[in-house]
Design an enzyme around this catalytic site. Structure first.
Site, PDB file in Angstrom:
ATOM      1  N   LYS A 139     110.974  82.378  21.314  1.00 46.62           N
ATOM      2  CA  LYS A 139     110.961  81.556  20.119  1.00 46.62           C
ATOM      3  C   LYS A 139     110.943  82.443  18.879  1.00 46.62           C
ATOM      4  O   LYS A 139     110.215  83.410  18.816  1.00 46.62           O
ATOM      5  CB  LYS A 139     109.716  80.674  20.109  1.00 46.62           C
ATOM      6  CG  LYS A 139     109.725  79.603  21.152  1.00 46.62           C
ATOM      7  CD  LYS A 139     110.678  78.452  20.827  1.00 46.62           C
ATOM      8  CE  LYS A 139     110.177  77.564  19.725  1.00 46.62           C
ATOM      9  NZ  LYS A 139     110.731  77.760  18.434  1.00 46.62           N
TER      10      LYS A 139
ATOM     11  N   TYR B 211     118.788  80.772  25.379  1.00 43.89           N
ATOM     12  CA  TYR B 211     117.382  80.567  25.021  1.00 43.89           C
ATOM     13  C   TYR B 211     116.535  81.591  25.760  1.00 43.89           C
ATOM     14  O   TYR B 211     116.590  81.690  26.971  1.00 43.89           O
ATOM     15  CB  TYR B 211     116.916  79.153  25.408  1.00 43.89           C
ATOM     16  CG  TYR B 211     115.461  78.943  25.071  1.00 43.89           C
ATOM     17  CD1 TYR B 211     115.090  78.550  23.795  1.00 43.89           C
ATOM     18  CD2 TYR B 211     114.458  79.198  26.003  1.00 43.89           C
ATOM     19  CE1 TYR B 211     113.762  78.399  23.459  1.00 43.89           C
ATOM     20  CE2 TYR B 211     113.126  79.055  25.673  1.00 43.89           C
ATOM     21  CZ  TYR B 211     112.786  78.647  24.403  1.00 43.89           C
ATOM     22  OH  TYR B 211     111.461  78.510  24.066  1.00 43.89           O
TER      23      TYR B 211
ATOM     24  N   ASP C 103     109.674  81.952  16.022  1.00 47.10           N
ATOM     25  CA  ASP C 103     108.699  81.371  15.095  1.00 47.10           C
ATOM     26  C   ASP C 103     108.586  82.284  13.871  1.00 47.10           C
ATOM     27  O   ASP C 103     108.311  83.474  14.007  1.00 47.10           O
ATOM     28  CB  ASP C 103     107.358  81.249  15.804  1.00 47.10           C
ATOM     29  CG  ASP C 103     107.477  80.383  17.038  1.00 47.10           C
ATOM     30  OD1 ASP C 103     107.976  79.256  16.924  1.00 47.10           O
ATOM     31  OD2 ASP C 103     107.102  80.850  18.121  1.00 47.10           O
TER      32      ASP C 103
ATOM     33  N   ASP D  54     104.238  78.402  14.140  1.00 44.69           N
ATOM     34  CA  ASP D  54     104.541  78.400  15.575  1.00 44.69           C
ATOM     35  C   ASP D  54     105.234  77.098  15.958  1.00 44.69           C
ATOM     36  O   ASP D  54     104.989  76.051  15.363  1.00 44.69           O
ATOM     37  CB  ASP D  54     103.252  78.571  16.401  1.00 44.69           C
ATOM     38  CG  ASP D  54     103.574  78.825  17.872  1.00 44.69           C
ATOM     39  OD1 ASP D  54     104.583  79.499  18.149  1.00 44.69           O
ATOM     40  OD2 ASP D  54     102.818  78.352  18.737  1.00 44.69           O
TER      41      ASP D  54
ATOM     42  N   ASP E 178     105.444  86.915  20.573  1.00 42.38           N
ATOM     43  CA  ASP E 178     104.756  86.162  21.619  1.00 42.38           C
ATOM     44  C   ASP E 178     104.686  87.086  22.825  1.00 42.38           C
ATOM     45  O   ASP E 178     105.713  87.408  23.421  1.00 42.38           O
ATOM     46  CB  ASP E 178     105.554  84.888  21.936  1.00 42.38           C
ATOM     47  CG  ASP E 178     104.916  84.056  23.024  1.00 42.38           C
ATOM     48  OD1 ASP E 178     104.015  84.576  23.719  1.00 42.38           O
ATOM     49  OD2 ASP E 178     105.313  82.898  23.195  1.00 42.38           O
TER      50      ASP E 178
HETATM   51  C1  F6R Z   1     107.360  78.093  23.762  1.00 41.91           C
HETATM   52  C2  F6R Z   1     107.576  76.664  23.504  1.00 41.91           C
HETATM   53  C3  F6R Z   1     107.210  75.689  24.537  1.00 41.91           C
HETATM   54  C4  F6R Z   1     107.989  75.875  25.825  1.00 41.91           C
HETATM   55  C5  F6R Z   1     107.620  74.808  26.876  1.00 41.91           C
HETATM   56  C6  F6R Z   1     108.328  75.047  28.220  1.00 41.91           C
HETATM   57  O1  F6R Z   1     107.136  78.800  22.604  1.00 41.91           O
HETATM   58  O2  F6R Z   1     108.050  76.301  22.480  1.00 41.91           O
HETATM   59  O3  F6R Z   1     107.352  74.376  24.047  1.00 41.91           O
HETATM   60  O4  F6R Z   1     109.358  75.861  25.563  1.00 41.91           O
HETATM   61  O5  F6R Z   1     106.234  74.797  27.110  1.00 41.91           O
HETATM   62  O6  F6R Z   1     108.032  76.322  28.624  1.00 41.91           O
HETATM   63  P1  F6R Z   1     108.499  76.921  30.036  1.00 41.91           P
HETATM   64  O7  F6R Z   1     110.005  76.827  30.058  1.00 41.91           O
HETATM   65  O8  F6R Z   1     108.010  78.338  29.966  1.00 41.91           O
HETATM   66  O9  F6R Z   1     107.849  76.095  31.096  1.00 41.91           O
HETATM   67 MG    MG Z   2     105.207  81.430  24.383  1.00 41.78          MG
HETATM   68 MG    MG Z   3     105.399  80.924  19.410  1.00 42.99          MG
END
Ligand code: F6R
Ligand code: MG
Ligand code: MG
Length: 379
Positions: free
Chosen positions: A235, A232, A237, A135, A15
Site C-alpha cells: 500500500k 498490487y 499510504d 493509512d 509497512d
Molecule cells: C493492507 C490493506 C488491507 C488488506 C486486506 C487483505 O494495507 O489495505 O485492507 O488489503 O486486509 O489482506 P490480505 O490480502 O493480506 O489478506
Molecule cells: Mg499491511
Molecule cells: Mg498501511
C-alpha cells in the site's frame, strides 16, 4: 561566500508487518527502529528523530543536515525497515516486509517500496512544521487538503489577510501514469490545477512553493506501489510535510480541512472509497473493514537542525488530531463509512474497475468468456 546552513526533515514510512492483520505496528518493531535510529544519532548521521505509526505503517521522522534523497539517510531507513521486517518474520506478524519490494538497497528508497516526503530548507527564526501520515489510502489523497491549505481563501484566511501570502503559491503536480510533472501557479491557474488534481488516482501534488520567493512549504510522497511493481503488492499510504505560520498557512489553517471528513481511495484491499478519519496517535489503528482510512498530524518546531527537544533531549511533538475539535469529523467518517459499507461491492463504494488494486475480475471474465452470447435487443 558563506553558504547558509540547511536542515532536512525526512519522513520515510514502510509497512514492515502488523499485529492481527493489517491494522497496527506492534511494539517490538518500534523497539528495533528506536535502536537503529539511536545508533545513527550517536554516529552523527542524523541529529534526532521521532518514531510513530499510521495504522500498519512504521513512520520514521528524521532531522539531519544531509539534504534530500541522501544515500546514507535512505540506507539508514532501508536497513531499519529491513531489520524490523526480519523481526516481524520471526514473530510471524502479518504481512512481514510487505512494502520492501526489492531485496537489496540501491541508492535511495524511492521506487523500492517505502514512501518518502523530504524537505531541505534554511530555518526561519521559528519554524513550525506539521507532518501528516495516513493509512488505508493512497498518493493523491492529500490533493484536496493541500489545495484547501494553500489555495482556498475560504479555508486559509491568510491568503487574503496576510500580505506575505497575497503572491500565491506554486504547485508541482506529478502525472503518476506518464511520470511527468508540471508547475501551476495559484490563484492564476486555479482552474487548471483543479482540473488535474481532482483526478486523485493519477495526478498527485508533490511540492508547494511560495510564489514570490520559492520558499518550500509542502512536500508529499507520490509513489504508487502498483505502478512500480506492475501489480498490487503493498500500500502506498501517503505522508507529507508542511510548514506553517508567518507568511504561510497557520497551523490551524493546515488542520482546518480535516474538520470534515472527505473520501479517499484505498479502504479494504486498496479497492474501496472510504472516509478519511483524523485521529490522535492512540487511535492510529485501522479496524472496521480495515479502516476507516485514518490520518494523524504531528506538529513540532525545527531548531538548529533538530526537532526541538525538551531538557531531557526528547523531541517535543504535538499530537494535533488528539483533540475534541475533530470529534465531528470522526463522527461524519463513521456515519458516511457505514453508509458506503451498506452498498457492499457496488460502485461507488468499490473503486471503478480500472482502479481496483486487488481484482479477480479478469479471472471471472476468463471463466465466463465463452458463455457471453451476442445480444439483440427485441423492440
Ligand atoms: C493492507 C490493506 C488491507 C488488506 C486486506 C487483505 O494495507 O489495505 O485492507 O488489503 O486486509 O489482506 P490480505 O490480502 O493480506 O489478506
Ligand atoms: Mg499491511
Ligand atoms: Mg498501511
Amino acid at each position: 561566500m558563506l553558504v547558509p546552513k540547511k536542515t532536512t526533515i525526512s519522513l520515510i514510512k514502510c509497512d514492515v508487518g502488523s499485529l492481527a492483520g493489517h491494522h497496527v505496528v506492534p511494539r517490538p518493531l518500534f523497539k528495533i527502529a528506536q535502536k537503529k535510529l539511536r545508533e545513527a544519532v550517536e554516529n552523527g548521521l542524523i541529529n534526532n528523530f521521532y518514531i510513530f505509526n499510521a495504522g500498519d505503517d512504521l513512520e520514521l521522522l528524521l532531522a539531519h543536515e544531509k539534504g534530500e534523497r541522501n544515500h546514507m539517510i535512505h540506507e539508514l531507513a532501508w536497513n531499519t525497515f529491513r531489520e524490523a521486517a526480519d523481526k516481524a518474520l520471526t514473530l510471524k506478524l502479518y504481512g512481514a516486509g510487505q512494502d520492501l519490494l526489492k531485496t537489496a538497497f540501491s541508492g535511495n528508497v524511492c521506487g523500492m517500496g517505502p514512501g518518502v516526503a523530504e524537505m531541505e530548507f534554511e530555518e526561519r527564526g521559528a519554524d513550525p512544521i506539521v507532518v501528516f501520515a495516513a493509512d488505508k489510502t493512497s498518493a493523491g489523497s492529500f490533493n484536496y487538503p493541500l489545495f484547501r491549505m494553500f489555495a482556498d481563501p475560504m479555508n486559509t484566511a491568510g491568503l487574503i489577510i496576510d500580505p506575505h501570502m497575497l503572491c500565491g503559491f506554486k504547485f508541482e503536480v506529478v502525472d503518476t501514469l506518464e511520470n511527468k510533472a508540471i508547475m501551476l501557479k495559484c490563484p492564476e491557474e486555479m482552474y487548471e490545477l483543479l482540473a488535474l488534481i481532482g483526478t486523485v488516482g493519477r495526478y498527485v501534488i508533490s511540492r508547494i512553493y511560495r510564489a514570490d520567493d520559492n520558499l518550500i512549504c509542502a512536500a508529499s510522497s507520490v509513489s504508487k506501489l502498483s505502478l512500480i511493481a506492475g501489480k498490487y503488492v503493498g500500500k502506498d499510504d501517503p505522508v507529507m510535510i508542511t510548514r506553517a505560520q508567518h507568511g504561510l498557512p497557520a497551523v490551524g489553517e493546515l488542520l482546518a480541512p480535516f474538520m470534515h471528513t472527505y473520501f479517499v481511495q484505498g479502504w479494504m484491499r486498496g479497492s474501496h472509497w472510504g472516509p478519511l478519519m483524523p485521529v490522535g496517535l492512540k487511535d492510529s489503528k485501522c479496524t472496521a473493514f480495515d479502516g476507516p482510512p485514518r490520518i494523524v498530524a504531528l506538529g513540532f518546531q525545527v531548531a538548529n537542525g533538530k526537532i526541538a527537544s525538551d531538557d531531557e533531549g526528547n523531541p517535543m511533538i504535538a499530537d494535533l488530531f488528539d483533540d475534541p475539535a475533530f470529534d465531528e469529523a470522526r463522527r461524519e467518517a463513521v456515519l458516511s463509512g457505514t453508509a458506503l459499507r451498506r452498498m457492499g461491492e457496488f460502485e461507488p463504494a468499490r473503486l471503478g474497475s480500472e482502479e481496483l488494486e486487488y481484482t479477480s475480475m479478469s479471472q471471472i471474465l476468463d471463466k465466463l468468456g465463452k458463455r457471453f452470447m451476442p445480444f439483440q435487443e427485441v423492440v
